[in-house]
Each structure stands twice: as C-alpha cells, then as structure tokens.
Write a protein that holds these residues in place. Structure first.
Motif, short mmCIF file in Angstrom:
data_model
loop_
_atom_site.label_atom_id
_atom_site.label_comp_id
_atom_site.label_asym_id
_atom_site.label_seq_id
_atom_site.Cartn_x
_atom_site.Cartn_y
_atom_site.Cartn_z
N ASN A 39 0.81 -1.22 0.00
CA ASN A 39 0.00 0.00 0.00
C ASN A 39 0.84 1.28 0.00
N GLY A 40 1.86 1.31 -0.86
CA GLY A 40 2.67 2.51 -0.97
C GLY A 40 3.72 2.67 0.11
N ASN A 41 3.86 1.68 0.95
CA ASN A 41 4.88 1.72 2.00
C ASN A 41 5.96 0.69 1.68
N PHE A 42 7.20 1.13 1.69
CA PHE A 42 8.33 0.26 1.45
C PHE A 42 9.22 0.27 2.68
N VAL A 43 9.57 -0.90 3.15
CA VAL A 43 10.53 -1.03 4.25
C VAL A 43 11.57 -2.04 3.81
N PHE A 44 12.84 -1.72 3.98
CA PHE A 44 13.90 -2.62 3.56
C PHE A 44 14.82 -2.90 4.73
N SER A 45 15.44 -4.07 4.69
CA SER A 45 16.38 -4.43 5.75
C SER A 45 17.28 -5.55 5.27
N SER A 46 18.49 -5.58 5.81
CA SER A 46 19.38 -6.70 5.55
C SER A 46 19.18 -7.80 6.59
N GLU A 47 18.19 -7.63 7.46
CA GLU A 47 17.89 -8.63 8.50
C GLU A 47 16.39 -8.93 8.44
N LEU A 48 16.03 -10.17 8.08
CA LEU A 48 14.63 -10.54 7.89
C LEU A 48 13.81 -10.43 9.17
N ILE A 97 14.15 -8.56 11.78
CA ILE A 97 13.87 -7.17 12.14
C ILE A 97 12.78 -6.60 11.25
N LEU A 98 12.82 -6.92 9.97
CA LEU A 98 11.81 -6.44 9.04
C LEU A 98 10.43 -6.97 9.41
N VAL A 99 10.35 -8.22 9.81
CA VAL A 99 9.08 -8.81 10.22
C VAL A 99 8.53 -8.12 11.47
N ARG A 100 9.40 -7.81 12.41
CA ARG A 100 8.95 -7.12 13.63
C ARG A 100 8.47 -5.71 13.33
N LEU A 101 9.15 -5.01 12.43
CA LEU A 101 8.76 -3.65 12.09
C LEU A 101 7.42 -3.59 11.36
N THR A 102 7.21 -4.51 10.43
CA THR A 102 6.02 -4.46 9.58
C THR A 102 4.85 -5.26 10.13
N ARG A 103 5.15 -6.16 11.07
CA ARG A 103 4.11 -7.02 11.67
C ARG A 103 3.33 -7.78 10.61
N THR A 104 4.03 -8.18 9.58
CA THR A 104 3.40 -8.93 8.50
C THR A 104 3.08 -10.35 8.94
N LYS A 105 2.18 -10.98 8.22
CA LYS A 105 1.72 -12.33 8.56
C LYS A 105 2.55 -13.38 7.84
N VAL A 106 2.50 -14.59 8.37
CA VAL A 106 3.18 -15.72 7.73
C VAL A 106 2.44 -16.10 6.45
N ASP A 107 3.19 -16.33 5.39
CA ASP A 107 2.65 -16.85 4.14
C ASP A 107 2.83 -18.36 4.17
N TYR A 108 1.76 -19.07 4.47
CA TYR A 108 1.87 -20.51 4.74
C TYR A 108 2.22 -21.31 3.48
N LYS A 109 1.81 -20.83 2.32
CA LYS A 109 2.20 -21.52 1.08
C LYS A 109 3.71 -21.41 0.86
N SER A 110 4.23 -20.24 1.07
CA SER A 110 5.68 -20.06 0.93
C SER A 110 6.43 -20.83 2.01
N LEU A 111 5.88 -20.85 3.21
CA LEU A 111 6.50 -21.59 4.31
C LEU A 111 6.55 -23.08 3.99
N ALA A 112 5.45 -23.63 3.46
CA ALA A 112 5.41 -25.05 3.10
C ALA A 112 6.43 -25.36 2.01
N ARG A 113 6.53 -24.45 1.03
CA ARG A 113 7.51 -24.65 -0.05
C ARG A 113 8.93 -24.59 0.49
N CYS A 114 9.15 -23.68 1.45
CA CYS A 114 10.48 -23.56 2.06
C CYS A 114 10.84 -24.84 2.82
N ILE A 115 9.87 -25.38 3.56
CA ILE A 115 10.12 -26.62 4.30
C ILE A 115 10.39 -27.78 3.35
#
Length: 206
Positions: free
Chosen positions: A124-133, A135-153
């Motif tokens: 929504n027009g907001n960009f946040v970048f980080s070299s540490e994943l 920290i980025l998750v804590r800042l943005t409070r984004t949700k887990v993408d379970y499809k991507s998580l399953a593919r990662c596993i």
C-alpha cells in the motif's frame, strides 16, 4: 551479531527526520571485537547505508583518484561519477541502500553472492527494507505466508526471492531494485549472474 541496516519510505505519510521521503530507521555495525562501526554516509545529493566489504576498494580508489576513507563513502563518490553502472566494477560481498535525492530514486543493491541478504516489504505505498529478515518482520508485523513456508520446508530453503512472510521478498543475488519515490513504481533489475555453463564458474554481467 551480524551487521545490518534497516530503512523505509512512505508515499502517503510525511514524517520528520526524513531525507526527501526516505528514512533510515536503524543501523547496526560492529567488528569482531564488538566495536560499533558506522557505515551510514552522505555525499552531495546521495546517501547510503552499507554493510559488507568491497574487496577491490584500494584499486578503485587509485583508478578514479577518490578521497574516500570507507567503502560507503567510496560508493557514493563512484555513483556520482558513473551512476548505477558502477556495479560492474565492484567485487566483494555486500548489500546497500543508496538514495539519489536529486532524482528521488532509491537503489537497493545486492552483490553476486548469497552472503549478504537484503529484503523488501511492499504494501500500500509503503516500502521497508532491511538486511535482516527478523527485524523487518517485527517492524512491519506482516503475517506468515503458509504456502511459501510449506515450499520452504519442502525445498529446505526459500525459492529465489520468496520468503515465508506476506509482502516480503528477498532481493536476488546480482540484482537491484530501483524505486521511484515520487510515484512508487519500481523495477527489479539483474546486473550480474553466475554462468553455470563454465567451469570454474564465473560471474557475467546481465
């Protein structure tokens, strides 16, 4: 801990302590002895947050007659001379965010290797970048993408630029993302890739 930098921009909210829309939220760098090292630099119309090492730093300083005393300041001076084409001359392991205040463009750059990660949240027009994943998750409070998580596993690792979180991508090695901070448009551009048809393997420019 490993070095990291974090920053962001919003196209909707005007906040203080911002350099023409781009705000560096946090930087943390330290050497092996725990001494903090600052790699957040400004030069003329450019600003950079950098972590890593440019292994041909000394050669580039001599080649272009630069007066830089750090990799971060050298990159700003080199960008002023050559623009983003400077990437073709860089060797090492690094990730950085460079902001061109004149053209209002933000460059998020990752080297050829997988050693230094760099992540981008876009929602929504907001960009946040980080070299540490994390920290980025804590800042943005984004949700887990379970499809991507399953593919990662299943694969044992993330696939290319996907991450286990919604709206967060990992910038691929040898790529950079350029964001127009006036319009929010952005492009993902390959600048170097590993040539797997050669042995020993060699990097080639995209």
């Amino acid at each position: 801990r490993d070095p990291f930098f974090t920053g962001g921009l919003s196209l909707e909210v005007d906040e203080p302590h911002r350099i023409n829309n781009v705000m560096i939220l946090n930087t943390y760098f330290e050497d092996g002895c725990g001494k903090q090292i600052e790699q957040l630099k400004e030069h003329h119309n450019y600003a950079i947050a950098f972590c890593g090492k440019v292994t041909n730093f000394d050669q580039l300083i001599l080649k272009y007659g630069l007066s830089a005393n750090s990799e971060a300041s050298m990159l700003l001076m080199l960008f002023e001379l050559k623009g983003i084409k400077m990437l073709a001359e860089l060797h090492g392991v690094f990730a950085f965010a460079l902001y061109d205040t004149s053209n209002r463009r933000l460059f998020l750059v990752r080297d050829r290797s997988d050693d230094r990660p760099l992540y981008l949240y876009n929602q929504n027009g907001n960009f946040v970048f980080s070299s540490e994943l994390n920290i980025l998750v804590r800042l943005t409070r984004t949700k887990v993408d379970y499809k991507s998580l399953a593919r990662c596993i299943y694969l044992g690792d993330n696939f290319r630029k996907s991450t286990p979180y919604e709206s967060i991508v990992e910038i691929e090695s040898g790529h950079y993302i350029v964001i127009d901070t006036l319009t929010g448009t952005h492009d993902n551009i390959c600048w170097a890739k590993l040539n797997r048809r050669t042995f020993p393997q060699k990097d080639v420019l995209c």
